[in-house]
Design an enzyme around this catalytic site. Structure first.
Site, mmCIF file in Angstrom:
data_model
loop_
_atom_site.group_PDB
_atom_site.id
_atom_site.type_symbol
_atom_site.label_atom_id
_atom_site.label_comp_id
_atom_site.label_asym_id
_atom_site.label_seq_id
_atom_site.Cartn_x
_atom_site.Cartn_y
_atom_site.Cartn_z
ATOM 1 N N HIS A 90 41.705 33.602 35.719
ATOM 2 C CA HIS A 90 41.702 34.688 36.700
ATOM 3 C C HIS A 90 40.411 34.761 37.505
ATOM 4 O O HIS A 90 40.181 35.755 38.199
ATOM 5 C CB HIS A 90 41.956 36.026 36.019
ATOM 6 C CG HIS A 90 43.324 36.138 35.442
ATOM 7 N ND1 HIS A 90 43.660 37.103 34.542
ATOM 8 C CD2 HIS A 90 44.449 35.411 35.635
ATOM 9 C CE1 HIS A 90 44.931 36.961 34.186
ATOM 10 N NE2 HIS A 90 45.421 35.940 34.842
ATOM 11 N N ILE A 97 37.533 37.474 41.510
ATOM 12 C CA ILE A 97 38.140 37.826 40.232
ATOM 13 C C ILE A 97 39.481 38.506 40.476
ATOM 14 O O ILE A 97 39.560 39.489 41.209
ATOM 15 C CB ILE A 97 37.219 38.789 39.446
ATOM 16 C CG1 ILE A 97 35.817 38.194 39.326
ATOM 17 C CG2 ILE A 97 37.821 39.105 38.077
ATOM 18 C CD1 ILE A 97 34.741 39.223 38.996
ATOM 19 N N CYS A 98 40.521 37.983 39.847
ATOM 20 C CA CYS A 98 41.854 38.582 39.937
ATOM 21 C C CYS A 98 42.003 39.551 38.761
ATOM 22 O O CYS A 98 42.452 39.175 37.682
ATOM 23 C CB CYS A 98 42.919 37.490 39.908
ATOM 24 S SG CYS A 98 44.593 38.110 40.125
ATOM 25 N N LEU A 99 41.565 40.792 38.993
ATOM 26 C CA LEU A 99 41.627 41.844 37.980
ATOM 27 C C LEU A 99 41.928 43.146 38.698
ATOM 28 O O LEU A 99 41.159 43.566 39.574
ATOM 29 C CB LEU A 99 40.296 41.929 37.217
ATOM 30 C CG LEU A 99 40.195 42.994 36.132
ATOM 31 C CD1 LEU A 99 41.192 42.730 34.995
ATOM 32 C CD2 LEU A 99 38.780 43.065 35.588
ATOM 33 N N TRP A 156 46.154 40.230 46.400
ATOM 34 C CA TRP A 156 46.295 39.901 44.989
ATOM 35 C C TRP A 156 47.635 40.375 44.446
ATOM 36 O O TRP A 156 48.145 41.420 44.827
ATOM 37 C CB TRP A 156 45.179 40.557 44.178
ATOM 38 C CG TRP A 156 43.811 40.098 44.570
ATOM 39 C CD1 TRP A 156 42.921 40.755 45.350
ATOM 40 C CD2 TRP A 156 43.185 38.861 44.219
ATOM 41 N NE1 TRP A 156 41.780 40.021 45.499
ATOM 42 C CE2 TRP A 156 41.911 38.859 44.812
ATOM 43 C CE3 TRP A 156 43.572 37.764 43.457
ATOM 44 C CZ2 TRP A 156 41.021 37.806 44.674
ATOM 45 C CZ3 TRP A 156 42.685 36.719 43.316
ATOM 46 C CH2 TRP A 156 41.431 36.731 43.913
#
Length: 163
Positions: A90, A97-99, A156
Site C-alpha cells: 500500500h 500511501i494508500c490508507l 484512491w
C-alpha cells in the site's frame, strides 16, 4: 521541502497543540526530526516488529513528511514517506500511501478527531500487519503518472484491509 502555508487560526492552534502533546508524549517508535516551518513536520519512524515476531521492517528506519494545509484539521494533511519508502503493498515508491484515514471525500476515512500521533501509529500498525514485502500493483506506472504531486489528487480505492 514544503513551502510555508498560511494557516487559519484554528489550524495554527491545533498544530501547536498537537506539537506540544507530541513533545510531552511521542508515539511509540517515532520522533520528530523537524517541525520548521510549523506546517511541515518530518517524523523518524522505527520499523515495527510484526505479529508473531515477523521482522519485515524491524531493522529499518523511515522518514515521513506531514504537510499541513490552511484548513487543517478539517482537511487532512499530505502524508508521505520520504525516499526510500518502505516496500509495502500500500506504499508506492514515490512515498504515496494508500490508507483511507489520510484522505477525505466519499472514500476517505479522515476525521478531524485524528491527530498526527494517531496517524503515525496507524502507519506503524500497517507495516506491522504486513507479511509480504512487495510493491503495489502498477507502482512504476503510478509513480510515472503522478510524480511528486499531492497524493490527495489521486483517486484512491480502499478495498484491501488485510495489510
Amino acid at each position: 521541502m514544503a513551502q510555508a502555508t498560511r494557516l487559519s487560526t484554528v489550524a495554527q492552534r491545533r498544530i501547536q497543540s498537537e506539537l506540544n502533546e507530541w513533545m510531552r508524549s511521542p508515539p511509540e517508535g517515532c520522533c520528530l526530526e523537524s517541525c520548521e516551518p510549523m506546517t511541515s513536520w518530518v517524523v523518524i519512524m522505527q520499523g515495527p516488529e510484526g505479529a508473531g515476531g515477523v521482522r519485515l521492517y524491524s531493522d529499518e528506519v523511515f522518514r515521513v513528511r506531514i504537510d499541513f494545509g490552511e484548513q487543517y484539521p478539517l482537511d487532512p494533511p499530505d502524508v508521505i514517506f520520504l525516499a526510500p519508502a518502505p516496500i509495502h503493498p500500500h506504499i508506492y515508491s514515490n512515498g504515496h500511501i494508500c490508507l483511507d484515514i489520510l484522505y477525505s471525500g466519499r472514500n476517505g476515512g479522515w476525521s478531524p478527531a485524528l491527530t498526527m500521533s494517531k496517524v503515525v501509529l496507524s502507519l506503524r500498525s500497517m507495516l506491522a500487519s504486513n507479511t509480504d514485502k512487495r510493491k503495489p500493483p502498477g507502482d512504476a506506472e503510478y509513480c510515472a503518472r503522478v510524480g511528486n504531486r499531492s497524493p490527495k489528487l489521486s483517486n484512491w480505492v480502499f478495498e484491501d484491509d488485510k495489510v
